[in-house]
Design a protein around this motif. Structure first.
Motif, PDB file in Angstrom:
ATOM      1  N   ARG A 235     -28.678   4.685 -45.306  1.00 14.39           N
ATOM      2  CA  ARG A 235     -29.507   5.319 -43.983  1.00 14.39           C
ATOM      3  C   ARG A 235     -28.875   5.989 -43.080  1.00 14.39           C
ATOM      4  O   ARG A 235     -27.600   6.540 -43.065  1.00 14.39           O
ATOM      5  CB  ARG A 235     -29.595   3.498 -43.186  1.00 14.39           C
ATOM      6  CG  ARG A 235     -30.550   2.597 -43.757  1.00 14.39           C
ATOM      7  CD  ARG A 235     -31.843   2.861 -43.614  1.00 14.39           C
ATOM      8  NE  ARG A 235     -32.453   1.666 -44.004  1.00 14.39           N
ATOM      9  CZ  ARG A 235     -33.011   0.805 -44.987  1.00 14.39           C
ATOM     10  NH1 ARG A 235     -32.353   1.838 -46.130  1.00 14.39           N
ATOM     11  NH2 ARG A 235     -33.719  -0.507 -45.174  1.00 14.39           N
ATOM     12  N   GLY A 236     -30.035   6.943 -43.132  1.00 14.33           N
ATOM     13  CA  GLY A 236     -29.829   8.129 -42.567  1.00 14.33           C
ATOM     14  C   GLY A 236     -28.951   8.615 -41.281  1.00 14.33           C
ATOM     15  O   GLY A 236     -28.037   9.130 -40.827  1.00 14.33           O
ATOM     16  N   ALA A 256     -22.833  17.552 -49.417  1.00 13.36           N
ATOM     17  CA  ALA A 256     -23.104  15.984 -49.210  1.00 13.36           C
ATOM     18  C   ALA A 256     -24.615  15.683 -50.125  1.00 13.36           C
ATOM     19  O   ALA A 256     -24.904  17.040 -50.958  1.00 13.36           O
ATOM     20  CB  ALA A 256     -23.677  16.651 -47.399  1.00 13.36           C
ATOM     21  N   GLY A 257     -24.330  14.874 -50.551  1.00 15.02           N
ATOM     22  CA  GLY A 257     -24.922  14.603 -51.611  1.00 15.02           C
ATOM     23  C   GLY A 257     -25.688  13.234 -50.830  1.00 15.02           C
ATOM     24  O   GLY A 257     -25.527  12.159 -50.430  1.00 15.02           O
ATOM     25  N   LEU A 258     -26.845  13.113 -50.544  1.00 17.53           N
ATOM     26  CA  LEU A 258     -27.751  12.020 -49.565  1.00 17.53           C
ATOM     27  C   LEU A 258     -29.622  11.975 -49.679  1.00 17.53           C
ATOM     28  O   LEU A 258     -30.666  12.891 -50.314  1.00 17.53           O
ATOM     29  CB  LEU A 258     -28.043  13.330 -48.046  1.00 17.53           C
ATOM     30  CG  LEU A 258     -27.229  14.323 -47.018  1.00 17.53           C
ATOM     31  CD1 LEU A 258     -27.368  15.018 -46.656  1.00 17.53           C
ATOM     32  CD2 LEU A 258     -25.847  13.675 -46.903  1.00 17.53           C
ATOM     33  N   ASP A 259     -29.668  10.461 -50.052  1.00 21.61           N
ATOM     34  CA  ASP A 259     -30.786  10.223 -50.790  1.00 21.61           C
ATOM     35  C   ASP A 259     -31.513   9.305 -49.408  1.00 21.61           C
ATOM     36  O   ASP A 259     -32.546   9.010 -49.685  1.00 21.61           O
ATOM     37  CB  ASP A 259     -30.104   9.304 -51.535  1.00 21.61           C
ATOM     38  CG  ASP A 259     -31.625   8.117 -52.116  1.00 21.61           C
ATOM     39  OD1 ASP A 259     -32.493   9.374 -52.765  1.00 21.61           O
ATOM     40  OD2 ASP A 259     -31.851   7.007 -52.245  1.00 21.61           O
ATOM     41  N   THR A 260     -30.933   9.806 -48.887  1.00 26.60           N
ATOM     42  CA  THR A 260     -31.903   9.471 -47.014  1.00 26.60           C
ATOM     43  C   THR A 260     -31.194  10.630 -45.922  1.00 26.60           C
ATOM     44  O   THR A 260     -30.333  10.646 -45.702  1.00 26.60           O
ATOM     45  CB  THR A 260     -31.570   7.682 -46.660  1.00 26.60           C
ATOM     46  OG1 THR A 260     -31.272   7.569 -45.401  1.00 26.60           O
ATOM     47  CG2 THR A 260     -29.094   7.529 -46.453  1.00 26.60           C
ATOM     48  N   LEU A 261     -32.358  10.363 -44.514  1.00 24.88           N
ATOM     49  CA  LEU A 261     -32.197  11.430 -43.328  1.00 24.88           C
ATOM     50  C   LEU A 261     -32.948  10.761 -42.423  1.00 24.88           C
ATOM     51  O   LEU A 261     -33.249   9.593 -42.750  1.00 24.88           O
ATOM     52  CB  LEU A 261     -32.448  12.678 -43.562  1.00 24.88           C
ATOM     53  CG  LEU A 261     -32.131  13.836 -45.002  1.00 24.88           C
ATOM     54  CD1 LEU A 261     -33.051  14.821 -45.333  1.00 24.88           C
ATOM     55  CD2 LEU A 261     -30.679  14.455 -44.387  1.00 24.88           C
ATOM     56  N   ALA A 262     -32.020  10.777 -41.003  1.00 23.19           N
ATOM     57  CA  ALA A 262     -32.271  10.327 -39.878  1.00 23.19           C
ATOM     58  C   ALA A 262     -33.587  10.088 -39.806  1.00 23.19           C
ATOM     59  O   ALA A 262     -34.251   9.141 -39.722  1.00 23.19           O
ATOM     60  CB  ALA A 262     -31.617  10.440 -38.679  1.00 23.19           C
ATOM     61  N   ASP A 263     -34.390  11.084 -39.762  1.00 21.75           N
ATOM     62  CA  ASP A 263     -35.924  11.039 -38.826  1.00 21.75           C
ATOM     63  C   ASP A 263     -36.904  11.276 -41.043  1.00 21.75           C
ATOM     64  O   ASP A 263     -37.498  11.742 -40.710  1.00 21.75           O
ATOM     65  CB  ASP A 263     -36.555  12.710 -38.885  1.00 21.75           C
ATOM     66  CG  ASP A 263     -35.131  13.945 -39.634  1.00 21.75           C
ATOM     67  OD1 ASP A 263     -35.005  13.583 -40.872  1.00 21.75           O
ATOM     68  OD2 ASP A 263     -35.110  15.046 -38.326  1.00 21.75           O
ATOM     69  N   GLU A 264     -36.138  10.044 -42.211  1.00 22.15           N
ATOM     70  CA  GLU A 264     -37.432  10.990 -43.536  1.00 22.15           C
ATOM     71  C   GLU A 264     -38.348   9.769 -43.425  1.00 22.15           C
ATOM     72  O   GLU A 264     -39.425  10.164 -44.129  1.00 22.15           O
ATOM     73  CB  GLU A 264     -36.221   9.903 -44.267  1.00 22.15           C
ATOM     74  CG  GLU A 264     -35.785   8.767 -44.183  1.00 22.15           C
ATOM     75  CD  GLU A 264     -35.299   7.907 -45.049  1.00 22.15           C
ATOM     76  OE1 GLU A 264     -35.512   6.999 -45.605  1.00 22.15           O
ATOM     77  OE2 GLU A 264     -34.512   8.175 -45.565  1.00 22.15           O
ATOM     78  N   THR A 265     -38.733   8.844 -42.143  1.00 23.41           N
ATOM     79  CA  THR A 265     -40.246   7.972 -42.027  1.00 23.41           C
ATOM     80  C   THR A 265     -41.264   9.312 -42.607  1.00 23.41           C
ATOM     81  O   THR A 265     -42.037   8.969 -42.070  1.00 23.41           O
ATOM     82  CB  THR A 265     -40.168   7.043 -41.180  1.00 23.41           C
ATOM     83  OG1 THR A 265     -39.350   7.376 -39.244  1.00 23.41           O
ATOM     84  CG2 THR A 265     -38.836   6.306 -41.861  1.00 23.41           C
ATOM     85  N   THR A 266     -40.574   9.731 -41.338  1.00 26.22           N
ATOM     86  CA  THR A 266     -42.254  11.047 -40.978  1.00 26.22           C
ATOM     87  C   THR A 266     -42.470  11.926 -42.073  1.00 26.22           C
ATOM     88  O   THR A 266     -43.869  12.480 -42.307  1.00 26.22           O
ATOM     89  CB  THR A 266     -41.625  11.787 -40.125  1.00 26.22           C
ATOM     90  OG1 THR A 266     -40.857  12.862 -40.685  1.00 26.22           O
ATOM     91  CG2 THR A 266     -41.332  10.942 -38.814  1.00 26.22           C
TER      92      THR A 266
END
Length: 329
Positions: A235-236, A256-266
């Protein structure tokens, strides 16, 4: 039994249709998420299934209760989109799909890590921008068997991740509040501080809770190895994004490898205009030592099939008053 599937994706339809044919139940598939504007669509249905990261407001649970619906089954492992107290107050049982394919997410995390470990993004940047095909000491890579991989969270996905890294020859350490003795052949359990300090690759596999929100903050990053790689397939909100950006810009972290970001829902899961995408995404995606995927680590044929079938099975089980291990408490 009539079931309404909210936020249905095209790739789910075949599996839902197969399930309906096998079980004799009726499944209606809608593309919109469950919100206060769409909850009325559930009128006349016995149960609902969802797949979304956007939050479900308190008034939705009241509306479902008034419609006689007693459950929501999410086709995800994460449940942070729910207000569990509001659901309980309205007599609504929440189920999730805790285990749909741990390997799918584990493999994506390892893929990100290997891409970053071998500096592929940096080589690509040099070749694409300057036609520079030379190698240099600043891009020399480590081999995975020489690395220590640290896991924060060693449940189903963390355990699958440990097994892959161990098979590749890496040393694996993990912090988990509930150690599983069966995973002992693949990892060594240590405390949180040790995971931060000793990991060349730090991989996150915990849910987003008040106790885990921004667990990777300035204090945590300060304890990590210089040039360590952070992998987040969970989770972001587990990561303080601006602090991560600062650490990457300064060279404190190697990637950094990121499949998720904190504000991704937008914007994740949608096609949007450039100005609708937050600045932190733009800043991260321009970095050659960052890999971003749009929350698709789960996205394999095995995982999607399991998510659909388990979710729909749980709708029926809850409505019939049968037991299911997937009730969220």
């Amino acid at each position: 039994m009539k079931i309404l599937m909210y936020s249905t994706h095209e790739h789910e339809r075949t599996y839902a249709e197969e399930w309906a044919k096998e079980t004799g139940n009726q499944v209606t598939m809608e593309m919109v998420p469950l919100t206060k504007e769409t909850v009325a669509m559930a009128k006349g249905y016995d149960g609902v299934s969802v797949q979304q990261t956007s939050r479900i407001d308190e008034e939705v649970y009241r509306a479902l209760h008034e419609l006689g619906i007693k459950q929501i089954s999410t086709r995800t492992a994460g449940v942070d989109m729910f207000d569990l107290q509001a659901a309980a107050q309205n007599g609504i049982t929440i189920t999730n799909v805790a285990i749909y394919s741990p390997r799918a997410i584990a493999e994506m995390g390892v893929t990100h890590a290997m891409y970053l470990l071998r500096n592929i993004g940096r080589f690509n940047q040099r070749m694409e921008n300057d036609y520079d095909f030379r190698w240099s000491g600043d891009l020399i890579a480590k081999e995975i068997y020489t690395c220590t991989v640290g896991l924060i969270g060693a449940g189903h996905i963390g355990g699958a991740t440990a097994q892959i890294y161990r098979a590749l020859g890496a040393r694996v350490i993990a912090f988990d509040r509930h150690p599983d003795p069966e995973l002992a052949p693949y990892m060594e359990y240590v405390d949180f501080e040790t995971v931060l300090k000793e990991s060349d690759i730090l991989s996150l596999h915990v849910p987003l809770l008040p106790s885990t929100e921004k667990m990777i903050d300035a204090a945590a990053i300060a304890k990590m190895k210089d040039n360590a790689i952070l992998i987040n397939m969970a989770r972001g909100g587990l990561v303080d994004t601006q602090t991560l950006i600062d650490a990457l810009n300064s060279g404190r972290l190697g990637g950094a490898g990121l499949d998720t970001l904190a504000d991704e829902t937008t914007y994740f899961g949608k096609q949007v205009d450039a100005e609708e995408v937050p600045d932190d995404y733009h800043e991260l995606e321009e970095m050659p030592n960052v890999v971003i995927t749009p929350h698709v680590a789960f996205f394999t044929n095995v995982a999607v099939r399991n998510m659909v079938r388990i979710s729909l099975d749980d709708v029926v089980a809850v409505i019939k008053g049968q037991r299911t291990k997937n009730i969220v408490k």
